[in-house]
Design a protein around this motif. Structure first.
Motif, short mmCIF file in Angstrom:
data_model
loop_
_atom_site.label_atom_id
_atom_site.label_comp_id
_atom_site.label_asym_id
_atom_site.label_seq_id
_atom_site.Cartn_x
_atom_site.Cartn_y
_atom_site.Cartn_z
N ALA A 146 0.84 -1.20 0.00
CA ALA A 146 0.00 0.00 0.00
C ALA A 146 0.87 1.25 0.00
CB ALA A 146 -0.93 -0.01 1.22
N ASN A 147 1.98 1.20 0.72
CA ASN A 147 2.91 2.32 0.76
C ASN A 147 3.53 2.55 -0.62
OD1 ASN A 147 5.74 3.62 1.38
ND2 ASN A 147 4.47 4.00 3.18
N ASN A 148 3.83 1.44 -1.33
CA ASN A 148 4.37 1.56 -2.69
C ASN A 148 3.40 2.32 -3.58
OD1 ASN A 148 6.62 0.13 -1.97
ND2 ASN A 148 6.01 -1.79 -2.95
N ILE A 149 2.11 2.03 -3.43
CA ILE A 149 1.10 2.71 -4.23
C ILE A 149 1.05 4.19 -3.87
CG2 ILE A 149 -1.38 2.87 -4.67
CD1 ILE A 149 -1.50 -0.18 -4.36
N ALA A 150 1.11 4.50 -2.57
CA ALA A 150 1.08 5.89 -2.12
C ALA A 150 2.24 6.68 -2.69
CB ALA A 150 1.09 5.94 -0.60
N LYS A 151 3.42 6.07 -2.78
CA LYS A 151 4.60 6.76 -3.31
C LYS A 151 4.58 6.83 -4.84
CE LYS A 151 8.51 6.52 -1.10
NZ LYS A 151 9.77 6.11 -0.48
N LYS A 152 4.02 5.78 -5.46
CA LYS A 152 3.99 5.72 -6.92
C LYS A 152 2.99 6.72 -7.50
CE LYS A 152 5.23 3.34 -10.72
NZ LYS A 152 6.62 3.11 -11.16
N PHE A 153 1.90 6.93 -6.79
CA PHE A 153 0.84 7.81 -7.28
C PHE A 153 0.51 8.86 -6.22
CE2 PHE A 153 0.16 3.45 -8.85
CZ PHE A 153 0.36 3.64 -10.21
N PRO A 154 1.45 9.78 -5.94
CA PRO A 154 1.26 10.75 -4.85
C PRO A 154 0.08 11.70 -5.06
CG PRO A 154 3.17 11.32 -6.18
CD PRO A 154 2.74 9.97 -6.63
N LYS A 155 -0.19 12.11 -6.31
CA LYS A 155 -1.29 13.04 -6.56
C LYS A 155 -2.64 12.36 -6.38
CE LYS A 155 1.26 16.07 -9.70
NZ LYS A 155 1.34 16.66 -11.07
#
Length: 421
Positions: A146-155
């Motif tokens: 989930a953190n990977n997703i948050a960093k990959k798609f910050p906007k």
């Protein structure tokens, strides 16, 4: 539910927290002796500066693209890390510090984890100026994804992402490549790809007995974690190291024995401090020396010496005594040394020492070491040293772009000039 909080471009963010002029500008942080890039802001990454880039090869690119450069300021980074970790205790009493810029939390039950993720992110930034990404999910492995997703798609995520439904879990697993699964490793990645599993979802579809047979019980636990079954728990405590090392490249090459003696004494002292911090003693001391491999026209030399101690010890004095003995045996005149190190091995718990009838540590050493540790902890900067150490500098490194130690040095504290009305 578990959460992992990951500081974004941590070293660069620490620099920006105290120097707003660096905001939104490409920034690269250099390793010891300003050798290569060890951290980059997102702007520097976009300009093609790779991790580990040797500074001398990228000087022209850095100048042309106006990339800001800073030397590693570990005193600042360590202090800011400690502040972030302390703040996280506000949200959970169960915090596992995973690295200098990451921590897992076991969260209390909440009806709105989206709001909690936003609150954590905002609170850490308001208190420290450090931007973070937050991943929340039913297990540690899923929270990491989930953190990977948050960093990959910050906007799209606003820096936090929650996996709280089965639909979100499946969608995430189908998106996540096996090589990006937390803790999977290169060997298991290749093993899974050869089996036809290209995504985390395909990994979870494999049979348990195959996973256990080919990836051990650790791989099976990881699979269960991705399936939503919390199998990997928070670590109750930091595991003691099986070996302790202090190694450094020098600011300049040294050819004289006196400089080498001082460096080895400093390395031995730091190793002994680390040893006492985990309540351990060592039975073996290893010292190694290296010449500058980049200077092909100079004489090259590599040597190491292992000494088995007559008794286990955590005394700085004793460890340095044997480290100096090892140095004398391998030091070769005429060589320009660029790197050295001290490694302590054969570690055991200090309270489990087996005493010898004839050879034991001087009992006065324990009281002396305790006094040294207390004073150095109280006043900082390792004020108490051995006589053969440099009293002015501990780590002699080239740091041409070093920023002030804003939070750990009185002389570097930011001052404000306020005009009276």
């Amino acid at each position: 539910m578990y959460a992992i909080i990951d500081c974004n471009s941590f070293f660069a963010s620490c620099e920006r927290a105290f120097n707003p002029e660096l905001m939104d500008k490409p920034l690269a942080i250099l390793s010891n002796n300003d050798g290569c890039v060890i951290s980059r802001s997102s702007e520097a990454k976009a300009l093609g500066i790779p991790m580990g880039a040797p500074l001398f090869k990228y000087k022209q690119v850095i100048a042309e693209k106006n990339i800001q450069v800073r030397s590693s300021n570990y005193s600042l980074y360590g202090d800011m890390s400690e502040r972030v970790m302390k703040l996280l205790e506000k949200f959970s009493p169960e915090v596992e510090v995973y690295s200098i810029d990451e921590a897992f939390l076991k969260l209390p039950t909440s009806n709105d984890y989206q709001t909690l993720g936003h609150t954590i992110k905002t609170y850490i930034y308001q208190c420290t100026g450090i931007p973070v990404s937050v991943g929340i999910a039913p297990t540690k492995a899923l929270s990491k994804a989930a953190n990977n997703i948050a960093k990959k798609f910050p906007k799209k995520t606003n820096g936090y992402h929650v996996i709280d439904t089965e639909e979100k879990r499946i969608k995430m697993l189908q998106w996540l490549p096996v090589q990006d699964i937390w803790g999977i490793g290169r060997g298991n990645t290749k093993r899974l790809q050869n089996k036809g599993a290209q995504t985390a979802y395909e990994f979870t579809q494999l049979k348990d007995d195959w996973v256990k047979r080919n990836m051990s019980i650790v791989g099976l636990r990881l699979k269960k974690d991705l399936e939503g079954e919390p199998t990997i728990q928070l670590e109750d405590e930091v595991q003691n190291k099986k070996a302790i090392a202090t190694t450094r490249s020098f600011e300049f090459t040294f050819s004289d024995k006196e400089n080498m003696k001082e460096r080895i004494a400093t390395f031995a002292s730091r190793c002994a401090e680390k040893l006492r911090m985990q309540d351990s003693s060592c039975n073996i001391v290893m010292v190694y020396l290296r010449s500058d491999r980049n200077k092909k026209n100079e004489s090259q030399y590599r040597a190491s010496k292992v000494i088995t101690l007559p008794y286990a010890t955590d005394s700085t004095l004793t460890i340095n005594q044997f480290a100096q003995k090892a140095l004398y045996e391998i030091f070769k005149p005429g060589i320009k040394y660029k790197r050295a190190g001290v490694i302590l091995m054969g570690l055991i718990k200090t309270n489990a020492l087996q005493l010898d009838l004839f050879k034991n540590e001087d009992p006065k050493h324990k009281q002396l070491m305790n006094a040294m540790d207390v004073l150095n902890e109280k006043y900082g900067g390792r004020k108490i040293k051995m006589a053969n150490q440099d009293l002015q500098r501990t780590w002699k490194m080239r740091q041409a772009h070093l920023s002030p130690e804003y939070t750990t040095k009185f002389s570097d504290i930011i001052t404000l000039n306020c005009d009276t009305i």
